[in-house]
Motif scaffolding. Structure first.
Motif, short mmCIF file in Angstrom:
data_model
loop_
_atom_site.label_atom_id
_atom_site.label_comp_id
_atom_site.label_asym_id
_atom_site.label_seq_id
_atom_site.Cartn_x
_atom_site.Cartn_y
_atom_site.Cartn_z
N MET A 56 11.82 -3.00 -0.96
CA MET A 56 11.70 -4.19 -1.78
C MET A 56 10.22 -4.43 -2.05
N VAL A 57 9.77 -4.04 -3.24
CA VAL A 57 8.35 -4.20 -3.56
C VAL A 57 8.14 -5.56 -4.21
N VAL A 58 6.98 -6.14 -3.93
CA VAL A 58 6.66 -7.46 -4.48
C VAL A 58 5.48 -7.28 -5.44
N HIS A 59 5.67 -7.67 -6.67
CA HIS A 59 4.59 -7.62 -7.66
C HIS A 59 3.88 -8.97 -7.62
N LEU A 60 2.84 -9.05 -6.80
CA LEU A 60 2.26 -10.36 -6.54
C LEU A 60 1.22 -10.79 -7.57
N ASN A 61 1.16 -12.06 -7.81
CA ASN A 61 0.09 -12.69 -8.63
C ASN A 61 0.08 -12.24 -10.09
N CYS A 101 3.22 -3.39 -8.94
CA CYS A 101 2.86 -2.33 -7.98
C CYS A 101 2.69 -0.99 -8.72
N ASP A 102 2.15 -0.03 -8.01
CA ASP A 102 2.04 1.32 -8.56
C ASP A 102 3.46 1.93 -8.56
N MET A 103 4.17 1.72 -9.66
CA MET A 103 5.59 2.09 -9.68
C MET A 103 5.81 3.59 -9.77
N ALA A 104 4.77 4.34 -10.15
CA ALA A 104 4.91 5.80 -10.15
C ALA A 104 5.04 6.27 -8.70
N ARG A 105 4.12 5.79 -7.84
CA ARG A 105 4.17 6.17 -6.43
C ARG A 105 5.43 5.62 -5.76
N VAL A 106 5.75 4.37 -6.06
CA VAL A 106 6.90 3.73 -5.42
C VAL A 106 8.20 4.48 -5.75
N ASP A 149 0.86 -1.19 0.00
CA ASP A 149 0.00 0.00 0.00
C ASP A 149 0.90 1.24 0.00
N PRO A 150 0.94 1.98 -1.10
CA PRO A 150 1.87 3.12 -1.17
C PRO A 150 1.62 4.15 -0.09
N ASP A 151 0.37 4.22 0.40
CA ASP A 151 0.05 5.20 1.45
C ASP A 151 0.72 4.87 2.78
N LEU A 152 1.21 3.65 2.93
CA LEU A 152 1.78 3.24 4.21
C LEU A 152 3.31 3.21 4.20
N LYS A 169 -3.23 1.71 -15.75
CA LYS A 169 -1.78 1.74 -15.97
C LYS A 169 -1.16 0.35 -15.99
N GLN A 170 -1.79 -0.57 -15.27
CA GLN A 170 -1.21 -1.91 -15.19
C GLN A 170 -1.76 -2.85 -16.26
N PHE A 171 -0.88 -3.74 -16.68
CA PHE A 171 -1.28 -4.87 -17.55
C PHE A 171 -0.88 -6.10 -16.75
N ASP A 172 -1.90 -6.86 -16.28
CA ASP A 172 -1.63 -7.97 -15.36
C ASP A 172 -1.34 -9.27 -16.13
N SER A 173 -0.36 -10.01 -15.64
CA SER A 173 -0.03 -11.27 -16.34
C SER A 173 -0.60 -12.51 -15.64
#
Ligand code: PLP
Length: 374
Positions: free
Chosen positions: A130-135, A139-144, A114-117, A281-285
């Protein structure tokens, strides 16, 4: 137990690509190319191009990619690394094994950090995020990246579950100082055992990972520069992965079609929450198709009794595994996710008929529940 709908189907997968896989293995074995040969270099080159970075370094697992990314970024004792607890344990183990302290923050409803946290977890010791792109969702890489540059943090992407996913048209593993991938057999791109890779645009991190996988040795000079590990991606695995990589875009398309079919057939069923998050913005795989319900355990039992294999990633919060020595960070979303999630069959081999049978069974389950659970 033989399932009518298996979670994944490695035998069918092999049969479907047998001639290409056999040819790749035969090429290695007949030439005696087993360790650090051209087939590995070819795969690394094509993987780097696919991800959109300069370097890819083949390793023996995703865990090693995480560990070497941290070591390559000089993270170590005294440093804090912000990450999530809703991930495979290897993410956190890599932080501990490089000597740093994991600082666990909660995830949002899309299962990613959660980028807000993030900012409230930053201290003067924080060195990396260390962000995890799960499933299969990035992640929202602009915020990150914005938060990371504000606090001068190194970004490392645990992209073990998200090869091919994009944010703003850029692929997972191309944003941070390093991207870390796993080729465990049931990943989007799976080998026939453990395997992984680190991707990066940073020549220093690429070199560090290349040395560490050979116990610290520079193979060109024979000089040992570090105490490393035995962690090279096997040549035969690389040859097979290289043959499979060209099919990956089609497999991802198939997974997305399967996800749409699940969505259509499971919309407005019971209290189900479906993993169809904004794709602006995301394209999920779609590494996994993870649904949520307060009746998770009963639904899982119903599906099992009717021949549908499911998995739960993960049934209890990481900190409740006492052997891991983590203190409870108090993450309410992570806790409720552990109680509610169930992953439905999803692979390149999953058929429409299997989806239809699975969704029929899910609907049948909810039709038998009392009104408060429907
Ligand atoms: C999110 C995540 N991180 C890290 C890993 C570790 O990868 P490996 O099993 O190849 O070490 C995995 C794979 O299971 C994973 O799913």
């Amino acid at each position: 137990m033989g399932y009518k709908v298996p979670f994944v189907d490695p035998r069918t997968h092999y049969r479907n690509y047998q001639s290409e896989i056999d040819a790749a293995i035969f090429d290695c074995l007949s030439k005696g190319d087993l360790i650090y040969r051209q087939q590995l270099r070819n795969f690394e080159e094509r993987l780097a191009a696919f991800v959109g970075v300069k370097y890819a370094v083949g390793l023996s697992s995703g865990y090693h990619a995480l560990l070497f990314a941290l070591m390559g970024a000089s993270i170590g004792p005294g440093d804090e690394v912000i990450t999530v607890a809703h991930t495979f344990v290897a993410t956190v183990s890599a932080i501990i094994h490089c000597g740093a302290k994991p600082v666990l923050v909660d995830v949002a409803s899309d299962f990613n950090i959660d980028p807000d946290l993030i900012e409230e977890a930053v201290t003067e010791r924080t060195r990396a995020l260390m962000v995890v792109h799960l499933n299969g969702r990035i992640c929202d890489m602009a915020r990150v990246t914005e938060i990371a540059s504000k606090h001068n943090l190194v970004v490392i992407e645990d992209a073990a579950q998200s090869l091919g996913a994009t944010f703003d048209g850029r692929r997972a593993g191309s944003f941070g100082a390093a991207g870390c991938f796993s080729f465990y057999p049931f990943k989007l791109l799976g080998g026939f055992g453990d395997g992984g890779a680190l991707t990066t645009n940073d020549a220093g991190i690429a070199r560090m990972a290349s040395l560490l996988r050979f116990n610290g040795e520079d193979r060109d000079t024979g000089e040992y520069h570090h105490h490393g590990q035995t962690a090279l991606l096997d040549n035969v695995q690389a040859a097979v992965l290289d043959a499979k990589l060209r099919h990956l875009p089609a497999w991802i398309e198939h997974r997305r079609t399967i996800a749409q079919r699940y969505r259509k057939r499971l919309a407005c069923v019971g209290d189900l929450m479906l993993p169809h998050f904004s794709e602006e913005k995301q394209f999920d795989s779609f590494q996994n198709y993870v649904i949520r319900t307060r009746s998770r355990d009963a639904l899982r039992a119903h599906l099992r009794d009717n021949g549908v294999e499911t998995l739960v990633h993960w049934p209890k919060p990481m900190w409740e595994h006492r052997g891991l020595g983590l203190t409870n960070p108090g993450l309410p979303e992570t806790e409720s996710i552990c109680r509610e999630v169930i992953s439905l069959p999803m692979s390149a081999e999953t058929t429409f008929e299997q989806v239809d049978y699975t969704t029929e069974q899910v609907r049948e389950f909810f039709s038998t529940l009392g009104p408060d659970r429907r």
